[in-house]
Scaffold this active site. Structure first.
Site, PDB file in Angstrom:
ATOM      1  N   ALA A  65      -2.945  39.795 -56.834  1.00  0.00           N
ATOM      2  CA  ALA A  65      -1.833  40.506 -56.222  1.00  0.00           C
ATOM      3  C   ALA A  65      -0.944  40.987 -57.370  1.00  0.00           C
ATOM      4  CB  ALA A  65      -1.077  39.563 -55.304  1.00  0.00           C
ATOM      5  N   GLY A 108      -5.504  37.243 -55.680  1.00  0.00           N
ATOM      6  CA  GLY A 108      -5.760  38.142 -54.551  1.00  0.00           C
ATOM      7  C   GLY A 108      -7.053  38.924 -54.714  1.00  0.00           C
ATOM      8  N   GLU A 111      -9.628  36.691 -53.474  1.00  0.00           N
ATOM      9  CA  GLU A 111      -9.415  36.579 -52.017  1.00  0.00           C
ATOM     10  C   GLU A 111      -9.877  37.845 -51.293  1.00  0.00           C
ATOM     11  OE1 GLU A 111      -5.349  35.463 -52.964  1.00  0.00           O
ATOM     12  OE2 GLU A 111      -5.551  33.681 -51.711  1.00  0.00           O
ATOM     13  N   GLU A 131      -3.111  31.186 -59.330  1.00  0.00           N
ATOM     14  CA  GLU A 131      -1.721  31.258 -58.864  1.00  0.00           C
ATOM     15  C   GLU A 131      -0.881  30.070 -59.333  1.00  0.00           C
ATOM     16  OE1 GLU A 131      -4.419  31.792 -56.994  1.00  0.00           O
ATOM     17  OE2 GLU A 131      -4.110  33.547 -55.704  1.00  0.00           O
TER      18      GLU A 131
END
Ligand code: CO8
Length: 257
Positions: A65, A108, A111, A131
């Site tokens: 992300a 992300g 993911e 993360e």
């Protein structure tokens, strides 16, 4: 289809989405989300498309992300916006989506790959949920989907240490379905998608739905669901055609009906 952060194009019956933020290693910001959802929606609606591929660059599928976009968010903003919930929409796509991963698939990015139906990895791929190094934890499904893919011990290892896993380890533990040379990644993923797209689209969509059901229900319920869907397939012209073609020793000509 023109987009700011992706390139969306068709290759025969396959929709190909290439993440295109090279300067940020394809970090996933809200524009990337909007662009991917827009492209997927268009491919879903296009009757000529039977499968999709999402890929990145040689260096990065997606490095996570967008840290710079989220850095200053407050709790209230994250909560009110239900930050990241939009990505779940991708998992509601009914046509198959293959993730073709080269280089970094982190946070992300990992993911996003796991939201696709299966992952084909280049030998250069590196997966991770780093993360924890940023003072947070996976927020786009990593703590749940990674655990289902690779089991608790390895998921804990990845999520708590933030270490990366190479392609060989990812294949060994079931995160990816196959490894191909980096130079052939997109071609191999397109080949797999084209093969899927040549089958009966309703049969493919039902099969995808049935496999996904195994994540959400008990074995007994899942088996009941499978049987009902299987029975319903005898209403398809494509079932008659597929089985007739086998008996007549010829290639099936599916009509998606
Ligand atoms: N977000 C924003 N920018 C990024 C990101 C990212 N995730 N990753 C890389 N970039 C940018 C860098 O800032 C750099 O930009 P600039 O040139 O302007 O400084 C450019 O991409 C190139 O990156 P590097 O120079 O770092 O390239 P290297 O080859 O040296 O390193 C790495 C590559 C190892 C991939 C490194 O970039 C890295 O560690 N990136 C961050 C990886 C990461 O931590 N990802 C997880 C992000 S968090 C997340 O995905 C989910 C969070 C859930 C939070 C839930 C809150 C509600």
């Amino acid at each position: 289809m023109a987009h700011e952060t992706i390139i969306a194009e068709t290759r025969g019956k396959v929709g190909l989405i290439t993440l295109n933020r090279p300067k940020a290693l394809n970090a996933l910001n809200s524009q990337v989300l909007a662009d991917i959802l827009d492209a997927v929606k268009a491919f879903e609606a296009d009757p000529k498309i039977g499968a999709m591929v999402i890929t990145g660059s040689e260096k990065a599928f997606a490095a996570g992300a967008d840290i710079k976009e989220m850095q200053t968010k407050t709790y209230v903003e994250a909560f009110l916006q239900d930050f990241f919930v939009g990505w779940e929409e991708l998992t509601r796509a009914r046509k198959p989506i293959i993730a073709a991963v080269a280089g970094y698939a982190l946070g992300g990015g990992c993911e996003l790959a796991m939201m696709c139906d299966f992952i084909i990895a280049a030998d250069s791929a590196k997966f991770g949920q780093p993360e924890i190094t940023l003072g947070v934890m996976p927020g786009m499904g990593g703590s749940q989907r990674l655990t289902r893919f690779v089991g608790k011990s390895k998921a804990m290892d990845m999520v708590l240490t933030g270490r990366m896993m190479d392609a060989a380890e990812a294949e060994r533990c079931g995160l990816v379905s196959r490894i191909v040379p980096a130079a052939d990644l997109v071609d191999e993923a397109l080949k797999a998608a084209a093969k899927i797209a040549d089958f009966s689209l309703p049969a493919v969509m039902m099969a995808k739905e049935a496999v996904n059901r195994s994540y959400e229900t008990t074995l007994a319920e899942g088996l009941r669901f499978e049987r009902r869907v299987f029975h319903s397939m005898f209403a398809l012209d494509d079932q008659k055609e597929g089985m007739a073609a086998f008996a007549e020793k010829r290639k099936a000509n599916f009509t998606n009906s």
